[in-house]
Design an enzyme around this catalytic site. Structure first.
Site, PDB file in Angstrom:
ATOM      1  N   LYS A   1      74.729  68.353  69.753  1.00 57.80           N
ATOM      2  CA  LYS A   1      74.849  69.002  71.066  1.00 57.80           C
ATOM      3  C   LYS A   1      73.725  68.540  71.979  1.00 57.80           C
ATOM      4  O   LYS A   1      72.582  68.978  71.864  1.00 57.80           O
ATOM      5  CB  LYS A   1      74.805  70.527  70.957  1.00 57.80           C
ATOM      6  CG  LYS A   1      75.274  71.164  72.279  1.00 57.80           C
ATOM      7  CD  LYS A   1      74.749  72.541  72.536  1.00 57.80           C
ATOM      8  CE  LYS A   1      73.349  72.562  73.036  1.00 57.80           C
ATOM      9  NZ  LYS A   1      73.130  71.897  74.349  1.00 57.80           N
TER      10      LYS A   1
ATOM     11  N   GLU B   1      61.609  71.831  65.871  1.00 58.49           N
ATOM     12  CA  GLU B   1      60.579  71.045  66.564  1.00 58.49           C
ATOM     13  C   GLU B   1      60.418  71.664  67.946  1.00 58.49           C
ATOM     14  O   GLU B   1      61.296  71.502  68.801  1.00 58.49           O
ATOM     15  CB  GLU B   1      61.006  69.576  66.698  1.00 58.49           C
ATOM     16  CG  GLU B   1      61.134  68.833  65.379  1.00 58.49           C
ATOM     17  CD  GLU B   1      59.795  68.460  64.784  1.00 58.49           C
ATOM     18  OE1 GLU B   1      58.748  68.764  65.378  1.00 58.49           O
ATOM     19  OE2 GLU B   1      59.801  67.867  63.691  1.00 58.49           O
TER      20      GLU B   1
ATOM     21  N   CYS C   1      56.512  67.032  74.430  1.00 59.00           N
ATOM     22  CA  CYS C   1      55.996  68.200  73.697  1.00 59.00           C
ATOM     23  C   CYS C   1      54.574  68.035  73.174  1.00 59.00           C
ATOM     24  O   CYS C   1      53.823  68.991  73.118  1.00 59.00           O
ATOM     25  CB  CYS C   1      56.933  68.495  72.538  1.00 59.00           C
ATOM     26  SG  CYS C   1      57.280  67.026  71.552  1.00 59.00           S
TER      27      CYS C   1
ATOM     28  N   GLU D   1      52.767  76.407  77.749  1.00 56.25           N
ATOM     29  CA  GLU D   1      53.267  75.044  77.964  1.00 56.25           C
ATOM     30  C   GLU D   1      53.863  74.942  79.361  1.00 56.25           C
ATOM     31  O   GLU D   1      54.771  75.705  79.704  1.00 56.25           O
ATOM     32  CB  GLU D   1      54.339  74.727  76.919  1.00 56.25           C
ATOM     33  CG  GLU D   1      54.833  73.305  77.016  1.00 56.25           C
ATOM     34  CD  GLU D   1      55.942  73.009  76.013  1.00 56.25           C
ATOM     35  OE1 GLU D   1      56.916  73.782  75.964  1.00 56.25           O
ATOM     36  OE2 GLU D   1      55.834  71.998  75.307  1.00 56.25           O
TER      37      GLU D   1
HETATM   38  P1  NAD Z   1      65.453  74.386  75.553  1.00 54.96           P
HETATM   39  O1  NAD Z   1      65.009  75.104  74.341  1.00 54.96           O
HETATM   40  O2  NAD Z   1      65.775  75.177  76.742  1.00 54.96           O
HETATM   41  O3  NAD Z   1      66.791  73.557  75.214  1.00 54.96           O
HETATM   42  C1  NAD Z   1      66.825  72.586  74.198  1.00 54.96           C
HETATM   43  C2  NAD Z   1      68.247  72.444  73.706  1.00 54.96           C
HETATM   44  O4  NAD Z   1      68.631  73.628  73.048  1.00 54.96           O
HETATM   45  C3  NAD Z   1      69.284  72.231  74.787  1.00 54.96           C
HETATM   46  O5  NAD Z   1      70.297  71.386  74.266  1.00 54.96           O
HETATM   47  C4  NAD Z   1      69.811  73.635  75.031  1.00 54.96           C
HETATM   48  O6  NAD Z   1      71.116  73.649  75.555  1.00 54.96           O
HETATM   49  C5  NAD Z   1      69.777  74.209  73.644  1.00 54.96           C
HETATM   50  N1  NAD Z   1      69.571  75.645  73.544  1.00 54.96           N
HETATM   51  C6  NAD Z   1      68.796  76.431  74.329  1.00 54.96           C
HETATM   52  N2  NAD Z   1      68.813  77.697  73.866  1.00 54.96           N
HETATM   53  C7  NAD Z   1      69.575  77.699  72.746  1.00 54.96           C
HETATM   54  C8  NAD Z   1      69.959  78.702  71.798  1.00 54.96           C
HETATM   55  N3  NAD Z   1      69.543  79.973  71.915  1.00 54.96           N
HETATM   56  N4  NAD Z   1      70.743  78.358  70.770  1.00 54.96           N
HETATM   57  C9  NAD Z   1      71.151  77.081  70.622  1.00 54.96           C
HETATM   58  N5  NAD Z   1      70.854  76.085  71.491  1.00 54.96           N
HETATM   59  C10 NAD Z   1      70.063  76.392  72.537  1.00 54.96           C
HETATM   60  O7  NAD Z   1      64.352  73.296  75.823  1.00 54.96           O
HETATM   61  P2  NAD Z   1      64.288  72.237  77.016  1.00 54.96           P
HETATM   62  O8  NAD Z   1      63.769  72.911  78.223  1.00 54.96           O
HETATM   63  O9  NAD Z   1      65.575  71.508  77.117  1.00 54.96           O
HETATM   64  O10 NAD Z   1      63.206  71.211  76.431  1.00 54.96           O
HETATM   65  C11 NAD Z   1      61.864  71.351  76.624  1.00 54.96           C
HETATM   66  C12 NAD Z   1      61.225  71.992  75.416  1.00 54.96           C
HETATM   67  O11 NAD Z   1      61.451  71.219  74.247  1.00 54.96           O
HETATM   68  C13 NAD Z   1      59.722  72.072  75.557  1.00 54.96           C
HETATM   69  O12 NAD Z   1      59.279  73.323  75.104  1.00 54.96           O
HETATM   70  C14 NAD Z   1      59.220  70.967  74.634  1.00 54.96           C
HETATM   71  O13 NAD Z   1      57.924  71.146  74.158  1.00 54.96           O
HETATM   72  C15 NAD Z   1      60.231  71.021  73.543  1.00 54.96           C
HETATM   73  N6  NAD Z   1      60.251  69.746  72.797  1.00 54.96           N
HETATM   74  C16 NAD Z   1      59.733  69.716  71.529  1.00 54.96           C
HETATM   75  C17 NAD Z   1      59.692  68.517  70.823  1.00 54.96           C
HETATM   76  C18 NAD Z   1      59.137  68.437  69.418  1.00 54.96           C
HETATM   77  O14 NAD Z   1      59.352  67.439  68.737  1.00 54.96           O
HETATM   78  N7  NAD Z   1      58.405  69.423  68.936  1.00 54.96           N
HETATM   79  C19 NAD Z   1      60.181  67.355  71.415  1.00 54.96           C
HETATM   80  C20 NAD Z   1      60.686  67.431  72.709  1.00 54.96           C
HETATM   81  C21 NAD Z   1      60.724  68.638  73.389  1.00 54.96           C
END
Ligand code: NAD
Length: 496
Positions: free
Chosen positions: A185, A259, A293, A390
């Site tokens: 997804k 992650e 991240c 963050e």
């Molecule tokens: P987000 O959590 O809003 O969304 C990430 C993904 O999860 C999207 O595909 C979204 O549609 C889906 N999603 C959101 N809520 C969900 C739920 N309750 N159940 C299932 N799916 C859900 O994050 P974002 O704003 O898209 O990305 C930024 C975040 O990702 C930042 O916090 C960043 O630090 C983190 N990130 C972490 C890593 C790592 O390796 N640790 C890498 C990249 C980004």
């Protein structure tokens, strides 16, 4: 802002079960360029019925006795290498699509999004070919035991928009190598690259159902996480969403890799030579418009060199080329969305209110696009909201420290524990310091994740590891088959 977008990319079907299938509803995702604020593409929005079809296809492919999971690792590896070739030939277009969707500067996109997915596929193709999936151990009570590693099953892979293809392949490559099947997804912001990736999978001859793509928002993600046909969830994204997914998986007792977010420290020791490492320092703190991240967004500097280092970071941030991400020398592009810009600007306002000293940035350049110029705050206390939360944008906080013990205490005073860097001319000293930082990964005078080594976070930065042999293990489960075992020897019987 110069208009560089010439095409509109549209899809009308979903990649499910190895075919391009008609979506169950007429729902659409409109993709908008953060640079021009104009539409750049449209794809179907997956509905629950499409997720059902995708999981059924992945389930069928996994459960097929002659299917993907039963193939010899070398056979799967051959397909993964073809997949890598097909991705590589589409690399420049993948990079372009990512840049026009999320604002990633093309210089970074050509590495992270055009090249890295193929590299990681080949890495896991090699690893799974070499890795012994079975081992016979001498039994403790005599006889022997066969220990096997089996693919864990159908994987729900949920990825964010910031580095979409790299993150996708940190999950897909080990999962497919292990013999799992996947329902991916992607985030709604970055879907056009996911469709191109599916085209590469078709061209590579990936068997039907082994990979399925269901673009949608959090609701579709949550539905996928809890789907009865799924055996394992692998999620990259925010800590807030990770908590909710972790809760659902806990209830289901479903294995999950998380992650999540970070607020890492870049610790400048008193002997550091930042000028000699300026490109590395930029990459470790401001890469991808601050939307990675593991970036070290808390810069810890010794009081003995405070003014000089504040000036250095301010000059660096102020000198960066901000603009169209498709232009080769652009270093900072726009934020992914108007919402993300509002969030970043909200934190900048908060920093001012908290009493931090703004030394550069915080501006919106003229013209369209969701830009914020690289921003530096000095005189930040680690307790400030801008140092604890963050921000996910080009905003750095400079925090002074007295001595190394103070620096360690500040670095570790965070709910997160994902990345971190140490800057020093004495590598041994850097190594000793790095061991004291509470986080899953630390770089010395640079930050670059290594394919061979586990990547991931501690504390609220997540659970589990990707990359390395550990990343393959996340998609395997052990089974012990007790061979030629006799009854427990009398001498070993409890109470004997
Ligand atoms: P987000 O959590 O809003 O969304 C990430 C993904 O999860 C999207 O595909 C979204 O549609 C889906 N999603 C959101 N809520 C969900 C739920 N309750 N159940 C299932 N799916 C859900 O994050 P974002 O704003 O898209 O990305 C930024 C975040 O990702 C930042 O916090 C960043 O630090 C983190 N990130 C972490 C890593 C790592 O390796 N640790 C890498 C990249 C980004």
């Amino acid at each position: 802002m110069k208009e560089t977008l010439t095409s509109h990319t549209d899809y009308d079907s979903l990649y499910i079960g190895g075919a391009w299938s008609i979506p169950s509803t007429k729902g659409l995702i409109d993709v908008v360029s953060p640079t021009t604020e104009l539409p750049v593409g449209q794809v179907p929005l997956a509905a629950k019925a499409d997720v059902d079809s995708a999981v059924a296809a992945a389930r069928g492919a996994f459960d097929d006795p002659a299917g993907w999971s039963s193939w010899a690792p070398a056979e799967r590896a051959a397909v993964l290498r073809r997949f890598a070739d097909e991705l590589e030939s589409r690399g420049p277009e993948t990079a372009r699509r990512v840049s026009i969707q999320n604002g990633m500067p093309t210089s970074f996109a050509m590495q992270a999004e055009a090249q890295f997915p193929a590299v990681i596929l080949r890495f896991y193709a090699d690893l799974v070919s070499k890795n012994e999936a079975e081992e016979v151990r001498s039994g403790f009570f005599g006889g022997s035991t066969l220990v096997t590693r089996e693919p864990i099953g159908v994987v729900a892979a949920i990825v964010p928009w910031n580095v979409p293809q790299s993150i996708t392949f940190m999950k897909l490559a080990p999962a497919l190598a292990a013999g799992c099947t996947v329902v991916l997804k992607p985030a709604t912001e970055t879907v056009l690259d996911a469709f191109l990736m599916a085209e590469a999978a078709v061209a590579a001859g990936l068997p039907g159902g082994v990979l399925n793509v269901v673009p949608g928002g959090p609701d579709i993600g949550a539905y996928l996480v809890e789907h009865p046909g799924v055996n394992k969830v692998s999620f990259t994204g925010s800590t807030a969403a990770g908590r909710s997914i972790g809760q659902a998986c806990g209830q289901l007792l479903r294995p999950v890799t998380l992650e999540l977010g970070g607020k890492s420290a870049a610790v400048v020791l008193d002997d550091a030579d930042l000028a000699a490492n300026v490109d590395n320092f930029f990459a470790a703190t401001l890469l991808n418009n601050g939307q990675i991240c593991h970036l070290g967004t808390r810069i810890l500097v010794p009081r003995s060199r405070y003014k000089e280092l504040v000036d250095f970071v301010t000059d660096l941030a102020g000198s960066l080329v901000v603009g169209d991400p498709l232009v080769a020398d652009t270093q900072v592009g726009p934020l992914v969305s108007a919402k993300q810009r509002a969030r970043v600007e909200g934190y900048i306002q908060k920093g001012k209110e908290e009493g931090a000293r703004l030394t550069t940035g915080s501006k919106r350049p003229d013209g369209p696009g969701w830009f914020v110029t690289p921003t530096v705050f000095a005189d930040v206390d680690n307790s400030f909201v801008i140092a604890q939360e963050e921000i996910f944008g080009p905003v750095l906080s400079i925090i002074p420290y007295h001595d190394e013990a103070d620096a360690i205490a500040i670095a570790n005073d965070s709910s997160y524990g994902l990345g971190g860097t140490v800057w020093t001319t004495d590598t041994e000293r850097g190594n000793t310091f790095a061991r004291k930082i509470h986080s899953g990964t630390v770089g010395i005078n640079a930050y670059l994740a290594d394919l061979t080594a586990p990547f991931g976070g501690i504390k609220t930065s997540g659970i589990g590891r990707e990359l390395g042999a550990e990343g393959l293990g996340a998609y395997q489960q052990f089974k012990s088959i007790y061979l030629d075992r006799n009854a427990l020897p009398a001498t070993a019987a409890p109470g004997s």
